[in-house]
Design an enzyme around this catalytic site. Structure first.
Site, PDB file in Angstrom:
ATOM      1  N   ARG A  92       0.818  -1.208   0.000  1.00 20.10           N
ATOM      2  CA  ARG A  92       0.000   0.000   0.000  1.00 20.10           C
ATOM      3  C   ARG A  92       0.851   1.258   0.000  1.00 20.10           C
ATOM      4  O   ARG A  92       0.312   2.366   0.004  1.00 20.10           O
ATOM      5  CB  ARG A  92      -0.895   0.014   1.244  1.00 20.10           C
ATOM      6  N   ARG A 175     -10.014   6.818   4.111  1.00 18.67           N
ATOM      7  CA  ARG A 175      -9.297   5.677   3.509  1.00 18.67           C
ATOM      8  C   ARG A 175      -9.043   5.930   2.025  1.00 18.67           C
ATOM      9  O   ARG A 175      -7.990   5.566   1.503  1.00 18.67           O
ATOM     10  CB  ARG A 175     -10.095   4.386   3.703  1.00 18.67           C
TER      11      ARG A 175
HETATM   12  P1  AMP Z   1      -8.459  -3.601   4.028  1.00 20.17           P
HETATM   13  O1  AMP Z   1      -9.312  -4.643   4.606  1.00 20.17           O
HETATM   14  O2  AMP Z   1      -7.432  -4.134   3.049  1.00 20.17           O
HETATM   15  O3  AMP Z   1      -9.231  -2.444   3.441  1.00 20.17           O
HETATM   16  O4  AMP Z   1      -7.575  -2.978   5.216  1.00 20.17           O
HETATM   17  C1  AMP Z   1      -8.187  -2.401   6.346  1.00 20.17           C
HETATM   18  C2  AMP Z   1      -7.186  -1.560   7.102  1.00 20.17           C
HETATM   19  O5  AMP Z   1      -6.090  -2.371   7.534  1.00 20.17           O
HETATM   20  C3  AMP Z   1      -6.549  -0.430   6.330  1.00 20.17           C
HETATM   21  O6  AMP Z   1      -7.371   0.728   6.277  1.00 20.17           O
HETATM   22  C4  AMP Z   1      -5.271  -0.199   7.152  1.00 20.17           C
HETATM   23  O7  AMP Z   1      -5.544   0.477   8.356  1.00 20.17           O
HETATM   24  C5  AMP Z   1      -4.866  -1.626   7.509  1.00 20.17           C
HETATM   25  N1  AMP Z   1      -4.013  -2.216   6.460  1.00 20.17           N
HETATM   26  C6  AMP Z   1      -4.300  -3.285   5.656  1.00 20.17           C
HETATM   27  N2  AMP Z   1      -3.290  -3.541   4.815  1.00 20.17           N
HETATM   28  C7  AMP Z   1      -2.325  -2.621   5.074  1.00 20.17           C
HETATM   29  C8  AMP Z   1      -1.041  -2.342   4.527  1.00 20.17           C
HETATM   30  N3  AMP Z   1      -0.558  -3.067   3.512  1.00 20.17           N
HETATM   31  N4  AMP Z   1      -0.339  -1.320   5.046  1.00 20.17           N
HETATM   32  C9  AMP Z   1      -0.809  -0.584   6.081  1.00 20.17           C
HETATM   33  N5  AMP Z   1      -2.021  -0.771   6.618  1.00 20.17           N
HETATM   34  C10 AMP Z   1      -2.779  -1.780   6.141  1.00 20.17           C
END
Ligand code: AMP
Length: 220
Positions: A92, A175
């Site tokens: 990310r 986000r």
């Molecule tokens: P997601 O389910 O992929 O939308 O991720 C939910 C949340 O998890 C994100 O908004 C971040 O807070 C954290 N997160 C997930 N993947 C990452 C990553 N690769 N780097 C940093 N934070 C992450």
């Protein structure tokens, strides 16, 4: 094969992952799911991640990168070439992408392709804010596109559905901003490497799956 699913929150990365796993020899590494699991179980990692996630900010790279390799190194049969490893929600940041390249080099592996989900802002907002999840079995619904049979109740296990804290409107907006500021640079990064394939993420999951298969063929 190592494939990254790249796109903003609500682009459909998790939904496509499920469909791919049902139909192909594939596994998913979702850093978001791993963090949520750790938060639910109140582990030290979960405690570190919670504050960032609740606000819709990124968990710091040093935490996330170590976690990724922990999971990746435990996967079996990944050297055989037939297994598709899906990176859902990682990398990310540019720093994460570079660490991923270095780590792959050290393991004599590489990122074979990046599937980029092209989705407009309004669709992202509708998909994320309408999402409901089962806190017990993890099933995912949408209030309009994929409602449960009985409103607010999980079809599989009868548990009351919840909205993820980070799916509330203000957090979703943050986000998406975070994605635009820190993650969207990866589109250029992988385009320059010649391994990025775009798909229209507004289509149905079956159509997206067909597109995914076509792109996979082009990458092989
Ligand atoms: P997601 O389910 O992929 O939308 O991720 C939910 C949340 O998890 C994100 O908004 C971040 O807070 C954290 N997160 C997930 N993947 C990452 C990553 N690769 N780097 C940093 N934070 C992450």
């Amino acid at each position: 094969m190592n494939i990254i699913l790249l796109g903003p929150p609500g682009a459909g990365k998790g939904t496509l992952s499920k469909k791919i796993i049902e139909n192909l020899n594939a596994v998913q590494i979702s850093t978001g799911d791993i963090f949520r699991y750790n938060i639910k179980n109140e582990t030290p990692l979960g405690l570190k991640a919670k504050g960032y996630m609740d606000k819709g900010d990124l968990v710091p790279d040093e935490v996330t990168i170590d976690l990724l390799w922990d999971y990746f190194d435990k996967l079996e049969n990944k050297e055989e070439g037939e297994l598709i490893v899906l990176f859902d929600g990682f990398p990310r940041t540019l720093n994460q992408a570079k660490s991923l390249d270095d780590g792959m080099d050290q393991r004599n592996q590489k990122i074979d392709g990046v599937i980029y989900f092209d989705v407009d802002y309004d669709t992202l907002i509708k998909r994320t804010t309408g999402r409901r999840v089962c806190p017990n079995c993890g099933a995912t619904y949408h209030v309009e596109n994929h409602p449960p049979k009985v409103e607010g109740i999980c079809d599989n296990c009868g548990t009351e559905l919840i909205q993820r804290k980070d799916d509330k409107l203000e957090t979703v907006k943050n986000r998406i901003d975070v994605y635009n500021e820190q993650t969207s640079v990866l589109i250029d990064y992988y385009t320059q490497k010649g391994i990025l394939k775009s798909i229209d993420g507004t289509k149905s999951v079956d159509e997206i799956f067909d597109e995914f298969n076509n792109k996979l063929g082009e990458l092989n």
